[in-house]
Design a protein around this motif. Structure first.
Motif, short mmCIF file in Angstrom:
data_model
loop_
_atom_site.label_atom_id
_atom_site.label_comp_id
_atom_site.label_asym_id
_atom_site.label_seq_id
_atom_site.Cartn_x
_atom_site.Cartn_y
_atom_site.Cartn_z
N ARG A 48 -134.46 -1.52 51.55
CA ARG A 48 -133.58 -0.49 52.08
C ARG A 48 -133.82 -0.45 53.58
N LEU A 49 -132.79 -0.73 54.35
CA LEU A 49 -132.93 -0.85 55.80
C LEU A 49 -132.15 0.22 56.52
N SER A 50 -132.68 0.67 57.64
CA SER A 50 -131.96 1.55 58.55
C SER A 50 -132.02 0.90 59.92
N VAL A 51 -130.87 0.73 60.53
CA VAL A 51 -130.78 0.06 61.82
C VAL A 51 -130.42 1.10 62.88
N LEU A 52 -131.20 1.11 63.95
CA LEU A 52 -130.96 2.00 65.07
C LEU A 52 -130.56 1.19 66.28
N ASN A 53 -129.75 1.77 67.12
CA ASN A 53 -129.39 1.19 68.41
C ASN A 53 -129.48 2.30 69.43
N TYR A 54 -130.41 2.19 70.37
CA TYR A 54 -130.66 3.23 71.36
C TYR A 54 -130.86 4.59 70.70
N GLY A 55 -131.62 4.60 69.60
CA GLY A 55 -131.98 5.84 68.91
C GLY A 55 -130.91 6.39 67.99
N GLU A 56 -129.77 5.76 67.92
CA GLU A 56 -128.68 6.21 67.05
C GLU A 56 -128.63 5.36 65.79
N LEU A 57 -128.48 6.01 64.63
CA LEU A 57 -128.36 5.29 63.37
C LEU A 57 -127.04 4.54 63.32
N VAL A 58 -127.12 3.23 63.12
CA VAL A 58 -125.93 2.40 63.00
C VAL A 58 -125.53 2.30 61.54
N VAL A 59 -126.49 1.99 60.67
CA VAL A 59 -126.22 1.84 59.24
C VAL A 59 -127.54 1.94 58.49
N SER A 60 -127.43 2.37 57.25
CA SER A 60 -128.57 2.40 56.34
C SER A 60 -128.07 1.87 55.00
N GLU A 65 -125.87 -5.12 52.71
CA GLU A 65 -124.96 -4.19 53.39
C GLU A 65 -125.20 -4.21 54.89
N VAL A 66 -126.46 -4.23 55.27
CA VAL A 66 -126.81 -4.26 56.69
C VAL A 66 -126.37 -5.57 57.32
N ARG A 67 -126.63 -6.67 56.63
CA ARG A 67 -126.27 -8.00 57.15
C ARG A 67 -124.76 -8.12 57.38
N ARG A 68 -123.95 -7.48 56.53
CA ARG A 68 -122.49 -7.57 56.65
C ARG A 68 -121.90 -6.57 57.64
N ASN A 69 -122.67 -5.59 58.06
CA ASN A 69 -122.15 -4.56 58.95
C ASN A 69 -121.76 -5.15 60.31
N PRO A 70 -120.49 -4.98 60.72
CA PRO A 70 -120.03 -5.59 61.98
C PRO A 70 -120.83 -5.15 63.21
N MET A 71 -121.22 -3.89 63.26
CA MET A 71 -121.97 -3.40 64.42
C MET A 71 -123.36 -4.03 64.47
N VAL A 72 -124.00 -4.15 63.33
CA VAL A 72 -125.33 -4.78 63.27
C VAL A 72 -125.21 -6.24 63.69
N ARG A 73 -124.20 -6.89 63.17
CA ARG A 73 -123.99 -8.31 63.50
C ARG A 73 -123.83 -8.50 65.00
N GLU A 74 -123.09 -7.62 65.63
CA GLU A 74 -122.87 -7.74 67.07
C GLU A 74 -124.14 -7.43 67.85
N ILE A 75 -124.84 -6.37 67.48
CA ILE A 75 -126.00 -5.91 68.23
C ILE A 75 -127.21 -6.82 68.04
N ASN A 80 -121.30 -14.19 66.42
CA ASN A 80 -120.88 -15.28 65.54
C ASN A 80 -121.82 -15.49 64.37
N ALA A 81 -122.69 -14.53 64.10
CA ALA A 81 -123.64 -14.68 62.99
C ALA A 81 -122.89 -14.77 61.66
N HIS A 82 -123.42 -15.57 60.78
CA HIS A 82 -122.81 -15.74 59.46
C HIS A 82 -123.39 -14.72 58.50
N ALA A 83 -122.55 -14.16 57.65
CA ALA A 83 -123.00 -13.17 56.66
C ALA A 83 -123.77 -13.85 55.55
#
Length: 83
Positions: A48-60, A65-75, A80-83
């Motif tokens: 179970r992962l929670s991803v933060l970007n500058y202290g803001e929760l992007v996805v949990s 689910e995290v690997r497929r999240n477009p914002m996580v992929r970009e950050i 161009n990362a593959h899912a």
């Protein structure tokens, strides 16, 4: 709780550390809170992962689910990362 446990390790040492951490978790039935920037380590150990970007929760969610999240992929994984 581990903070960047594989920072500065060689690939061989990092692989050994991940195996050791995984074994400790499974043999003892414990939970782990991990802060880590190496996404390979995160996806190997996390359930179970929670991803933060500058202290803001992007996805949990699950690693997939995290690997497929477009914002996580970009950050973290690159646009161009593959899912």
């Amino acid at each position: 709780m581990l903070d960047e446990p594989t920072a500065g390790m060689s690939p061989t040492d990092r692989t050994a550390a991940v195996k050791l951490i995984d074994r400790i978790i499974r043999e003892n039935g414990i939970s782990l809170i991990l802060t880590e920037h190496d996404m390979g380590v995160v996806f190997q150990l996390g359930t179970r992962l929670s991803v933060l970007n500058y202290g803001e929760l992007v996805v949990s969610g699950t690693p997939e689910e995290v690997r497929r999240n477009p914002m996580v992929r970009e950050i973290y994984l690159g646009r161009n990362a593959h899912a």
